[in-house]
Scaffold this motif. Structure first.
Motif, mmCIF file in Angstrom:
data_model
loop_
_atom_site.group_PDB
_atom_site.id
_atom_site.type_symbol
_atom_site.label_atom_id
_atom_site.label_comp_id
_atom_site.label_asym_id
_atom_site.label_seq_id
_atom_site.Cartn_x
_atom_site.Cartn_y
_atom_site.Cartn_z
ATOM 1 N N SER A 148 0.829 -0.848 0.290
ATOM 2 C CA SER A 148 -0.204 -0.229 -0.347
ATOM 3 C C SER A 148 0.835 1.417 0.365
ATOM 4 N N ASP A 149 1.722 0.905 0.914
ATOM 5 C CA ASP A 149 2.816 1.825 0.523
ATOM 6 C C ASP A 149 4.544 1.733 0.358
ATOM 7 N N TYR A 150 5.183 3.247 0.316
ATOM 8 C CA TYR A 150 6.375 2.466 -0.325
ATOM 9 C C TYR A 150 6.518 0.995 -1.563
ATOM 10 N N GLY A 151 5.196 1.177 -2.302
ATOM 11 C CA GLY A 151 6.331 0.296 -3.389
ATOM 12 C C GLY A 151 5.196 1.614 -4.846
ATOM 13 N N TYR A 152 5.328 1.147 -6.007
ATOM 14 C CA TYR A 152 5.244 0.843 -7.178
ATOM 15 C C TYR A 152 4.665 0.443 -8.554
ATOM 16 N N TRP A 153 4.241 1.293 -9.339
ATOM 17 C CA TRP A 153 3.479 0.545 -10.021
ATOM 18 C C TRP A 153 4.494 -0.113 -11.695
ATOM 19 N N ASP A 154 4.844 -1.788 -11.608
ATOM 20 C CA ASP A 154 5.175 -2.155 -12.721
ATOM 21 C C ASP A 154 4.363 -2.667 -13.428
ATOM 22 N N PHE A 155 4.897 -3.274 -14.845
ATOM 23 C CA PHE A 155 3.798 -3.456 -16.192
ATOM 24 C C PHE A 155 4.838 -5.448 -16.073
ATOM 25 N N VAL A 156 3.258 -5.910 -16.492
ATOM 26 C CA VAL A 156 3.632 -7.391 -16.801
ATOM 27 C C VAL A 156 2.222 -8.319 -17.740
ATOM 28 N N ASP A 157 2.880 -8.211 -18.881
ATOM 29 C CA ASP A 157 1.729 -8.283 -19.881
ATOM 30 C C ASP A 157 0.469 -7.697 -19.868
ATOM 31 N N GLY A 158 1.513 -5.748 -20.044
ATOM 32 C CA GLY A 158 0.648 -4.600 -19.531
ATOM 33 C C GLY A 158 -0.568 -4.273 -19.147
ATOM 34 N N LYS A 159 -0.116 -5.252 -17.875
ATOM 35 C CA LYS A 159 -0.886 -5.384 -17.136
ATOM 36 C C LYS A 159 -0.461 -4.864 -15.813
ATOM 37 N N PRO A 160 -0.438 -4.020 -14.888
ATOM 38 C CA PRO A 160 -0.161 -3.180 -13.201
ATOM 39 C C PRO A 160 0.401 -3.978 -12.189
ATOM 40 N N VAL A 161 1.147 -4.038 -11.586
ATOM 41 C CA VAL A 161 1.907 -4.655 -10.952
ATOM 42 C C VAL A 161 2.262 -4.253 -10.160
ATOM 43 N N ARG A 162 1.523 -3.977 -8.252
ATOM 44 C CA ARG A 162 2.700 -3.747 -7.453
ATOM 45 C C ARG A 162 3.579 -3.893 -6.925
ATOM 46 N N PRO A 265 5.973 8.956 -13.386
ATOM 47 C CA PRO A 265 5.141 8.796 -12.860
ATOM 48 C C PRO A 265 4.396 7.344 -12.263
ATOM 49 N N SER A 266 4.747 6.164 -12.292
ATOM 50 C CA SER A 266 5.208 4.937 -11.794
ATOM 51 C C SER A 266 5.203 4.779 -10.821
ATOM 52 N N TYR A 267 5.999 6.209 -9.539
ATOM 53 C CA TYR A 267 6.638 6.288 -8.574
ATOM 54 C C TYR A 267 5.758 6.227 -7.787
ATOM 55 N N GLY A 268 4.658 7.380 -8.535
ATOM 56 C CA GLY A 268 3.852 8.358 -7.933
ATOM 57 C C GLY A 268 4.495 9.390 -6.757
ATOM 58 N N THR A 269 4.887 9.248 -5.466
ATOM 59 C CA THR A 269 5.675 10.352 -5.039
ATOM 60 C C THR A 269 6.797 10.513 -4.303
ATOM 61 N N TYR A 270 7.484 8.571 -4.642
ATOM 62 C CA TYR A 270 8.480 9.050 -4.809
ATOM 63 C C TYR A 270 9.797 8.856 -5.491
ATOM 64 N N VAL A 271 10.747 8.605 -5.496
ATOM 65 C CA VAL A 271 12.235 8.558 -6.197
ATOM 66 C C VAL A 271 11.954 9.463 -7.412
ATOM 67 N N ILE A 272 12.441 10.615 -6.467
ATOM 68 C CA ILE A 272 12.220 12.096 -7.413
ATOM 69 C C ILE A 272 13.976 12.113 -7.274
ATOM 70 N N ASN A 273 14.710 11.461 -8.608
ATOM 71 C CA ASN A 273 16.017 11.752 -8.826
ATOM 72 C C ASN A 273 15.853 12.390 -10.090
ATOM 73 N N HIS A 274 15.376 13.271 -10.472
ATOM 74 C CA HIS A 274 15.155 13.835 -11.823
ATOM 75 C C HIS A 274 16.412 15.384 -11.489
ATOM 76 N N PRO A 275 17.149 16.276 -12.817
ATOM 77 C CA PRO A 275 18.173 17.020 -12.173
ATOM 78 C C PRO A 275 17.312 18.020 -11.279
ATOM 79 N N LEU A 276 17.212 18.764 -9.963
ATOM 80 C CA LEU A 276 16.410 19.323 -9.749
ATOM 81 C C LEU A 276 17.100 20.910 -9.860
ATOM 82 N N PRO A 277 15.630 21.560 -9.899
ATOM 83 C CA PRO A 277 16.221 23.097 -10.191
ATOM 84 C C PRO A 277 16.534 23.894 -8.922
#
Length: 287
Positions: A148-162, A265-277
């Motif tokens: 429920s928390d500290y998870g992200y969405w992956d895709f297997v055969d086009g279907k979302p998997v937590r 966006p698959s990581y929701g509000t986590y994994v903010i690792n793009h260059p930060l302005p």
């Protein structure tokens, strides 16, 4: 039992959440939910060997003393302890510690006294604090704090998997100048920062002072050390033209991976690792 000491960077998976646009729920971390420390403890692998880990164990579960009922949906039917699991392969790596010291002293209460897990290369939620129990399981652990928390969405055969968050992603941060700092024009100014990765090593740093239109190589201040951040600097001759400027830092690791241009966006509000302005002002008030 014999102990080992190692340096490791721990970063909250929600570090830098304040930089997401539009604004999202959760603790509005800026740049500070990350640290680099020296940890001392017993390798988890030694404890598991002494306990007689069975061959069919697939994960190792850490459970902490902190518990309560989450307020965000889906809300569980009652209080839950903070518990996270590690895949067997990672748990048996000697860098994973059951630690009782930080920087040569007993763990501070806020850092998990009396003992905690330290899982180098993984986001901080894996390094369970105030440890009360470690146990092996034969089936994948599906606790609240990795589904429920500290998870992200992956895709297997086009279907979302937590899936559970795990390895830290490549990232760099600018520590100096601060956001909205005022700098003098036509002056040499040293930009400082740090960069880290999960199971790889940071090998290159580039800095942009014009919002990403052009990049220049920065200089590392210390050697590569697995699981520890690398500090770096970049000497910038500030512009003569007054105004607002956007600084960015971008890292590359030993595998050739480079920080992404935007948040996934698959990581929701986590994994903010793009260059930060980092926005700064160049004007005469900075003299």
């Amino acid at each position: 039992m014999p102990t080992e000491t190692r340096v490791a960077t721990l970063e909250c998976a929600g570090n830098s959440r304040v930089f997401l646009v539009p604004q999202v729920a959760g603790a509005q971390w800026e740049l500070g939910a990350v640290g680099n420390a020296e940890w001392t403890g017993v390798p988890l692998a030694d404890l598991l060997e002494r306990a007689g880990l069975e061959e069919d164990a697939c994960e190792i579960v850490f459970e902490g003393a902190d518990q309560g009922t989450p307020t965000e949906e889906p809300v569980p039917p009652g209080p839950v302890s903070y518990a996270r699991s590690l895949p067997r392969d990672k748990a048996l790596q000697r860098e994973v510690l059951i630690a009782y010291q930080m920087n040569g002293r007993d763990l501070p209460l806020d850092h998990g006294y009396p003992v905690r897990a330290v899982v180098p290369g993984h986001y901080g939620m894996a390094s369970v604090k105030w440890l009360t129990r470690v146990h092996a399981v034969r089936e994948p652990f599906r606790g609240y704090w990795q589904t429920s928390d500290y998870g992200y969405w992956d895709f297997v055969d086009g279907k979302p998997v937590r899936r559970a968050l795990g390895e830290m992603k490549l990232k760099s941060e600018i520590a100096r100048p601060r956001v909205y700092e005022t700098l003098a024009p036509n002056q040499l100014y040293t930009v400082f920062g740090a960069a880290w990765a999960g199971e790889s090593e940071v090998t290159e740093i580039a800095v942009s002072t014009d919002g990403g239109r052009s990049w220049a190589e920065a200089e590392f201040l210390d050697p590569a050390q697995r699981h520890a951040w690398r500090c770096w600097k970049y000497d910038w001759l500030t512009p003569t033209k007054l105004g607002q400027y956007t600084l960015l830092a971008r890292a590359k690791d030993a595998s050739g991976s480079v920080q992404p241009n935007k948040h996934d966006p698959s990581y929701g509000t986590y994994v903010i690792n793009h260059p930060l302005p980092i926005e700064v002002f160049v004007n005469d008030a900075g003299r």
